[in-house]
Design a protein around this motif. Structure first.
Motif, short mmCIF file in Angstrom:
data_model
loop_
_atom_site.label_atom_id
_atom_site.label_comp_id
_atom_site.label_asym_id
_atom_site.label_seq_id
_atom_site.Cartn_x
_atom_site.Cartn_y
_atom_site.Cartn_z
N GLU A 1 7.19 -3.62 -0.78
CA GLU A 1 7.88 -4.90 -0.70
C GLU A 1 6.90 -6.05 -0.48
O GLU A 1 7.06 -6.88 0.43
N CYS A 2 5.89 -6.07 -1.31
CA CYS A 2 4.87 -7.12 -1.20
C CYS A 2 4.45 -7.56 -2.60
O CYS A 2 4.83 -6.95 -3.60
N ALA A 3 3.66 -8.60 -2.64
CA ALA A 3 3.16 -9.10 -3.91
C ALA A 3 2.10 -8.15 -4.47
O ALA A 3 1.27 -7.63 -3.73
N ARG A 4 2.14 -7.93 -5.78
CA ARG A 4 1.16 -7.07 -6.41
C ARG A 4 -0.26 -7.59 -6.20
O ARG A 4 -1.21 -6.81 -6.10
N SER A 5 -0.41 -8.89 -6.11
CA SER A 5 -1.74 -9.48 -5.96
C SER A 5 -2.44 -9.05 -4.68
O SER A 5 -3.67 -9.03 -4.60
N SER A 6 -1.66 -8.66 -3.65
CA SER A 6 -2.30 -8.26 -2.40
C SER A 6 -3.08 -6.96 -2.55
O SER A 6 -4.00 -6.68 -1.77
N PHE A 7 -2.73 -6.15 -3.56
CA PHE A 7 -3.47 -4.92 -3.84
C PHE A 7 -4.95 -5.22 -4.06
O PHE A 7 -5.84 -4.50 -3.58
N TYR A 8 -5.22 -6.30 -4.80
CA TYR A 8 -6.59 -6.61 -5.20
C TYR A 8 -7.41 -7.21 -4.07
O TYR A 8 -8.61 -7.46 -4.24
N TRP A 9 -6.81 -7.41 -2.93
CA TRP A 9 -7.56 -7.80 -1.74
C TRP A 9 -8.35 -6.60 -1.20
O TRP A 9 -9.38 -6.75 -0.56
N TYR A 10 -7.85 -5.39 -1.50
CA TYR A 10 -8.45 -4.17 -0.95
C TYR A 10 -9.10 -3.29 -2.01
O TYR A 10 -9.98 -2.48 -1.68
N PHE A 11 -8.66 -3.41 -3.26
CA PHE A 11 -9.17 -2.54 -4.31
C PHE A 11 -9.51 -3.36 -5.55
O PHE A 11 -8.79 -4.31 -5.88
N LYS A 12 -10.58 -2.95 -6.24
CA LYS A 12 -10.94 -3.64 -7.47
C LYS A 12 -9.92 -3.35 -8.57
O LYS A 12 -9.59 -4.22 -9.36
N ASN A 13 -9.46 -2.11 -8.61
CA ASN A 13 -8.54 -1.69 -9.66
C ASN A 13 -7.87 -0.38 -9.26
O ASN A 13 -8.14 0.17 -8.18
N ARG A 14 -7.00 0.12 -10.13
CA ARG A 14 -6.29 1.36 -9.84
C ARG A 14 -7.25 2.52 -9.70
O ARG A 14 -7.04 3.42 -8.87
#
Length: 226
Positions: free
Chosen positions: A50-63
């Motif tokens: 339940e968060c913005a997808r963009s927050s993923f890239y704060w911690y990881f470069k990619n999948r």
């Protein structure tokens, strides 16, 4: 050091920009186990968290980096647990095998669903297949070293290590629905078949005690947030 390490890995709440790296990894692990690696997608995980997808890239470069983190977690938990368990001192080989089985079989220690999920993933990825093969070799060698410490010849130690490994892993893969009372009632025979040494009362009791202790610990542990 990752940002969530600096924050102690504590959850900061839900919503855009309010997840930690550990949240993403945990959600990915749960998805991998329940649905397979193909469903470990950034958008799906963002919906789950339940968060913005963009927050993923704060911690990881990619999948791909996230998937590497899942493999690293698997190695640090399951493989290292078995290697460490096989290396622990014990008075006899039956005590040694008993404490290894207790750590492997009882919930809360070895993550059986994760191991099976990674092996399913390996059918789709050559790189993961190599990681699994390497891990299997590392685990079996740790078991062989355990047998060698108790005087087993090299060749016999290697064979017994494989028997022990394939026996326990096959039990997990077949998902036997056997009660712990029934399984522990066969401890003396299991130990004899695995080690070739008749198990004494103290050795059988130690295995049962270790399993029940791990079961109790697993039942008391808090459930991860999903």
């Amino acid at each position: 050091m990752t940002q969530d390490s600096a924050q102690g890995g504590k959850r900061r709440g839900r919503g855009p920009g309010r997840t930690t790296r550990a949240d993403w990894v945990q959600a990915a692990l749960e998805t991998l186990i329940a649905e397979g690696v193909d469903r470990v997608r950034v958008l799906e995980l963002a919906r789950r968290l339940e968060c913005a997808r963009s927050s993923f890239y704060w911690y990881f470069k990619n999948r791909a980096e996230l998937l590497d983190s899942l493999l690293e977690h698997w190695q640090q938990t399951n493989t290292q647990l078995l290697v460490a368990a096989a290396a622990r001192p014990a008075e006899t080989i039956n005590f040694a095998v008993g404490q290894l089985i207790a750590d492997w079989a009882a919930p809360g220690e070895f993550d059986i669903p994760l191991d099976l999920a990674v092996r399913d993933w390996a059918r789709r990825s050559d790189a993961v297949r190599r990681a699994v093969d390497s891990s299997d070799a590392q685990r079996i060698e740790a078991f062989a070293a355990m047998f060698r410490r108790y005087g087993y010849p090299q060749a016999e130690a290697e064979v017994r290590a494989q028997i022990l490994y394939f026996h326990q892993f096959g039990y997990d893969a077949l998902d036997r629905r056997e009660s712990w009372d029934t399984r522990l009632g066969r401890s003396a025979d299991y130990l004899y078949c695995l080690t070739g040494k008749t198990a004494g009362t103290a050795e059988v009791a130690a295995l049962a005690e270790a399993v029940r202790r791990n079961l109790a610990t697993a039942q008391q542990a808090p459930r991860p947030a999903g």
